[in-house]
Scaffold this motif. Structure first.
Motif, PDB file in Angstrom:
ATOM      1  N   LEU A  16       0.828  -1.206   0.000  1.00 45.71           N
ATOM      2  CA  LEU A  16       0.000   0.000   0.000  1.00 45.71           C
ATOM      3  C   LEU A  16       0.863   1.256   0.000  1.00 45.71           C
ATOM      4  O   LEU A  16       0.581   2.220  -0.726  1.00 45.71           O
ATOM      5  N   VAL A  17       1.930   1.254   0.819  1.00 43.90           N
ATOM      6  CA  VAL A  17       2.824   2.413   0.863  1.00 43.90           C
ATOM      7  C   VAL A  17       3.493   2.616  -0.494  1.00 43.90           C
ATOM      8  O   VAL A  17       3.618   3.751  -0.986  1.00 43.90           O
ATOM      9  N   LEU A  18       3.921   1.519  -1.125  1.00 39.94           N
ATOM     10  CA  LEU A  18       4.574   1.613  -2.428  1.00 39.94           C
ATOM     11  C   LEU A  18       3.625   2.176  -3.479  1.00 39.94           C
ATOM     12  O   LEU A  18       4.012   3.037  -4.283  1.00 39.94           O
ATOM     13  N   ALA A  19       2.380   1.724  -3.466  1.00 38.11           N
ATOM     14  CA  ALA A  19       1.399   2.274  -4.408  1.00 38.11           C
ATOM     15  C   ALA A  19       1.143   3.748  -4.117  1.00 38.11           C
ATOM     16  O   ALA A  19       1.147   4.588  -5.028  1.00 38.11           O
ATOM     17  N   ALA A  20       0.935   4.078  -2.844  1.00 37.00           N
ATOM     18  CA  ALA A  20       0.623   5.463  -2.470  1.00 37.00           C
ATOM     19  C   ALA A  20       1.757   6.408  -2.830  1.00 37.00           C
ATOM     20  O   ALA A  20       1.515   7.544  -3.258  1.00 37.00           O
ATOM     21  N   PHE A  21       2.993   5.961  -2.657  1.00 31.51           N
ATOM     22  CA  PHE A  21       4.154   6.798  -2.979  1.00 31.51           C
ATOM     23  C   PHE A  21       4.105   7.293  -4.420  1.00 31.51           C
ATOM     24  O   PHE A  21       4.581   8.396  -4.725  1.00 31.51           O
ATOM     25  N   ASN A  22       3.503   6.506  -5.301  1.00 34.44           N
ATOM     26  CA  ASN A  22       3.488   6.824  -6.735  1.00 34.44           C
ATOM     27  C   ASN A  22       2.230   7.557  -7.197  1.00 34.44           C
ATOM     28  O   ASN A  22       2.036   7.720  -8.407  1.00 34.44           O
ATOM     29  N   LEU A  23       1.408   8.013  -6.251  1.00 32.16           N
ATOM     30  CA  LEU A  23       0.166   8.685  -6.631  1.00 32.16           C
ATOM     31  C   LEU A  23       0.251  10.206  -6.639  1.00 32.16           C
ATOM     32  O   LEU A  23      -0.771  10.863  -6.817  1.00 32.16           O
ATOM     33  N   ARG A  24       1.464  10.768  -6.460  1.00 32.15           N
ATOM     34  CA  ARG A  24       1.603  12.218  -6.545  1.00 32.15           C
ATOM     35  C   ARG A  24       2.804  12.716  -7.352  1.00 32.15           C
ATOM     36  O   ARG A  24       2.777  13.871  -7.809  1.00 32.15           O
ATOM     37  N   PRO A  25       3.874  11.925  -7.563  1.00 28.82           N
ATOM     38  CA  PRO A  25       5.001  12.450  -8.347  1.00 28.82           C
ATOM     39  C   PRO A  25       4.626  12.923  -9.744  1.00 28.82           C
ATOM     40  O   PRO A  25       5.244  13.868 -10.258  1.00 28.82           O
ATOM     41  N   ALA A  26       3.625  12.319 -10.382  1.00 29.94           N
ATOM     42  CA  ALA A  26       3.192  12.797 -11.700  1.00 29.94           C
ATOM     43  C   ALA A  26       2.716  14.235 -11.637  1.00 29.94           C
ATOM     44  O   ALA A  26       2.770  14.968 -12.634  1.00 29.94           O
ATOM     45  N   VAL A  27       2.268  14.660 -10.447  1.00 30.92           N
ATOM     46  CA  VAL A  27       1.772  16.028 -10.263  1.00 30.92           C
ATOM     47  C   VAL A  27       2.898  16.947  -9.801  1.00 30.92           C
ATOM     48  O   VAL A  27       3.190  17.974 -10.427  1.00 30.92           O
ATOM     49  N   THR A  28       3.568  16.581  -8.717  1.00 33.59           N
ATOM     50  CA  THR A  28       4.505  17.511  -8.072  1.00 33.59           C
ATOM     51  C   THR A  28       5.861  17.590  -8.762  1.00 33.59           C
ATOM     52  O   THR A  28       6.641  18.502  -8.466  1.00 33.59           O
ATOM     53  N   SER A  29       6.158  16.670  -9.676  1.00 33.32           N
ATOM     54  CA  SER A  29       7.440  16.743 -10.393  1.00 33.32           C
ATOM     55  C   SER A  29       7.412  17.755 -11.532  1.00 33.32           C
ATOM     56  O   SER A  29       8.474  18.177 -12.010  1.00 33.32           O
ATOM     57  N   VAL A  30       6.231  18.168 -11.968  1.00 31.26           N
ATOM     58  CA  VAL A  30       6.123  19.043 -13.141  1.00 31.26           C
ATOM     59  C   VAL A  30       6.440  20.495 -12.794  1.00 31.26           C
ATOM     60  O   VAL A  30       7.174  21.178 -13.519  1.00 31.26           O
ATOM     61  N   GLY A  31       5.894  20.985 -11.695  1.00 33.75           N
ATOM     62  CA  GLY A  31       6.054  22.389 -11.347  1.00 33.75           C
ATOM     63  C   GLY A  31       7.496  22.881 -11.331  1.00 33.75           C
ATOM     64  O   GLY A  31       7.800  23.939 -11.899  1.00 33.75           O
ATOM     65  N   PRO A  32       8.413  22.143 -10.699  1.00 33.79           N
ATOM     66  CA  PRO A  32       9.804  22.628 -10.635  1.00 33.79           C
ATOM     67  C   PRO A  32      10.484  22.781 -11.996  1.00 33.79           C
ATOM     68  O   PRO A  32      11.460  23.539 -12.109  1.00 33.79           O
ATOM     69  N   VAL A  33      10.022  22.056 -13.017  1.00 33.56           N
ATOM     70  CA  VAL A  33      10.671  22.150 -14.341  1.00 33.56           C
ATOM     71  C   VAL A  33       9.687  22.644 -15.407  1.00 33.56           C
ATOM     72  O   VAL A  33       9.928  22.483 -16.607  1.00 33.56           O
ATOM     73  N   LEU A  34       8.593  23.282 -14.977  1.00 32.54           N
ATOM     74  CA  LEU A  34       7.584  23.722 -15.943  1.00 32.54           C
ATOM     75  C   LEU A  34       8.158  24.737 -16.934  1.00 32.54           C
ATOM     76  O   LEU A  34       7.827  24.713 -18.124  1.00 32.54           O
ATOM     77  N   GLU A  35       9.012  25.626 -16.463  1.00 36.11           N
ATOM     78  CA  GLU A  35       9.607  26.618 -17.359  1.00 36.11           C
ATOM     79  C   GLU A  35      10.411  25.939 -18.467  1.00 36.11           C
ATOM     80  O   GLU A  35      10.321  26.321 -19.649  1.00 36.11           O
ATOM     81  N   GLU A  36      11.190  24.914 -18.121  1.00 37.89           N
ATOM     82  CA  GLU A  36      11.980  24.182 -19.121  1.00 37.89           C
ATOM     83  C   GLU A  36      11.088  23.392 -20.063  1.00 37.89           C
ATOM     84  O   GLU A  36      11.367  23.299 -21.266  1.00 37.89           O
ATOM     85  N   ILE A  37      10.013  22.823 -19.539  1.00 40.11           N
ATOM     86  CA  ILE A  37       9.063  22.092 -20.392  1.00 40.11           C
ATOM     87  C   ILE A  37       8.462  23.024 -21.427  1.00 40.11           C
ATOM     88  O   ILE A  37       8.395  22.707 -22.621  1.00 40.11           O
ATOM     89  N   ARG A  38       8.040  24.190 -20.987  1.00 33.49           N
ATOM     90  CA  ARG A  38       7.427  25.158 -21.906  1.00 33.49           C
ATOM     91  C   ARG A  38       8.403  25.592 -22.985  1.00 33.49           C
ATOM     92  O   ARG A  38       8.046  25.681 -24.168  1.00 33.49           O
ATOM     93  N   ALA A  39       9.648  25.852 -22.569  1.00 37.16           N
ATOM     94  CA  ALA A  39      10.650  26.322 -23.536  1.00 37.16           C
ATOM     95  C   ALA A  39      10.968  25.245 -24.569  1.00 37.16           C
ATOM     96  O   ALA A  39      11.078  25.526 -25.772  1.00 37.16           O
ATOM     97  N   THR A  40      11.093  24.007 -24.140  1.00 37.28           N
ATOM     98  CA  THR A  40      11.469  22.915 -25.042  1.00 37.28           C
ATOM     99  C   THR A  40      10.335  22.539 -25.985  1.00 37.28           C
ATOM    100  O   THR A  40      10.551  22.308 -27.188  1.00 37.28           O
ATOM    101  N   LEU A  41       9.124  22.478 -25.459  1.00 38.69           N
ATOM    102  CA  LEU A  41       7.989  22.005 -26.252  1.00 38.69           C
ATOM    103  C   LEU A  41       7.217  23.142 -26.917  1.00 38.69           C
ATOM    104  O   LEU A  41       6.256  22.880 -27.641  1.00 38.69           O
ATOM    105  N   GLY A  42       7.605  24.374 -26.653  1.00 40.39           N
ATOM    106  CA  GLY A  42       6.862  25.495 -27.214  1.00 40.39           C
ATOM    107  C   GLY A  42       5.454  25.583 -26.657  1.00 40.39           C
ATOM    108  O   GLY A  42       4.515  25.920 -27.380  1.00 40.39           O
TER     109      GLY A  42
END
Length: 399
Positions: A16-42
């Protein structure tokens, strides 16, 4: 699924802990590199704005599908299918060349999370019917850890892997893939242990929207989620406008999930031992009032104190998750309440940070916005009071 004991109980908690650990990185990993994502992908501003709102939208849309899925198979199987969607979405989205494909694959990962969100309380109730609060606390800690670590580590991970944001994002597919493999094994074991087809109790035909208890749970979940989104999105700006540096404001924000790690375990564990959780959830809501008043009138006097109080007050999230498993007698009731309460709750939560941002932009200050945040604590306390009563959704439906 029969209740677990001994080593099986420990192994299920780890899964359960292993599953739960993976239920937020898809969300919280984007914000810190959003500027780079926007620049690369236009990626334009409109699409970037959509990307930040996408988690709650996907949680609502895909979470509503969960009862139909679990009506046809074991919840553990639905969970590994959801984790497969998370893994594939995380693995592919950084490497396809357009912003549209990035958003679509984000939808796949977030859709998997939306379904998994619903399944976790259902599996907890079936595996730990007499330890719902404890088991919810354990997996809530995993949820908080995953969110915090992904937010903190994505940028340095990208730097360590060659300075490319793509590698920082794709790295989160690895723990998701591990969770997928584990839950494929768990699902097979449960199917063999159950010795037959999936349980006949389903949520089909259960008109959960007619239950006052279900509405109380949904409102409590949604209003506490709204407060969490507002604080995580705007507290740093409140501190910066009060005169603190951006670095200090960021450190203060990081304290909220840090405090939330032990709180996520302790609050539902304590709450499950109470006959009624009403007093506990109202008390936690009152702590938010203290924190907001401190932010409003003394933001720089003891700034760390207000975020510590906010971190404790956000124990309402795991508490409401635990109450989903405690407010229904049957498997059908838990599935329906989990889907209705979380999907409706995320829908309620979406406008909060948008409205607060609009008020801040229109007035140039925080008086009206903080006043609104305080005002919203009133319906949260009322909904939490009714959600915490020892009553079941089946009682409301005459079942």
């Amino acid at each position: 699924m029969p209740p677990l004991a001994g080593a099986a109980r420990v192994l299920m908690l780890i899964a359960l802990v292993l599953a739960a650990f993976n239920l937020r990185p898809a969300v919280t990993s984007v914000g810190p590199v959003l500027e780079e994502i926007r620049a690369t992908l236009g990626m334009g501003g409109l699409l970037a704005g959509l990307l930040t709102a996408l988690p709650a939208v996907c949680f609502v849309a895909f979470g509503a599908l969960a009862p139909r899925l679990v009506a046809r198979t074991f919840p553990s199987r639905v969970l590994w299918i959801a984790l497969a969607a998370v893994t594939v979405g995380l693995a592919l989205r950084p490497f396809l060349p357009t912003s549209v494909t990035f958003v679509l694959l984000s939808c796949l990962a977030l859709g998997g999370i939306g379904v998994a969100n619903i399944m976790m309380p259902v599996i907890v109730r079936r595996a730990f019917p007499h330890r719902v609060g404890f088991a919810t606390g354990v997996y809530s800690m995993g949820l908080t850890l995953g969110a915090a670590i992904a937010a903190a580590v994505t940028v340095p991970l990208s730097a360590a892997l060659g300075g490319d944001w793509r590698y920082g994002l794709v790295a989160w597919a690895v723990p998701a893939g591990l969770a997928l493999v584990v839950w494929m094994g768990v699902a097979r074991w449960i199917r063999q242990r159950s010795g037959g087809p999936p349980p006949g109790a389903t949520s089909e035909g259960l008109r959960i929207s007619r239950s006052r208890t279900a509405w109380a749970v949904a409102l409590a979940f949604g209003l506490q989620g709204m407060q969490a989104y507002i604080t995580m999105g705007w507290v740093p700006q409140i501190y910066r406008d009060a005169g603190l540096s951006a670095t200090y404001a960021g450190v203060l924000l990081a304290l909220i999930p840090a405090i939330g790690i032990p709180t996520s375990f302790l609050v539902p564990t304590i709450g499950a031992r109470m006959r009624s959780q009403s007093g506990l959830i109202v008390g936690l809501t009152a702590l938010s009032l203290v924190a907001y008043l401190g932010l409003w009138f003394m933001p720089t006097t003891v700034p760390w104190l207000w975020v510590v109080i906010m971190g404790v007050s956000q124990g309402t999230f795991p508490l409401v998750l635990a109450m989903i498993g405690m407010r229904a007698r049957t498997s059908a009731g838990v599935v329906s309440l989990s889907s209705f309460g979380q999907s409706m709750g995320y829908l309620i939560a979406i406008p909060g940070p948008i409205v607060v941002g609009a008020l801040y932009g229109a007035t140039g200050g925080w008086d009206i916005a903080l006043g609104l945040m305080i005002l919203l604590l009133v319906p949260q306390a009322i909904a939490g009071y009714f959600a915490g009563r020892q009553r079941y959704v089946e009682d409301d439906l005459g079942l």
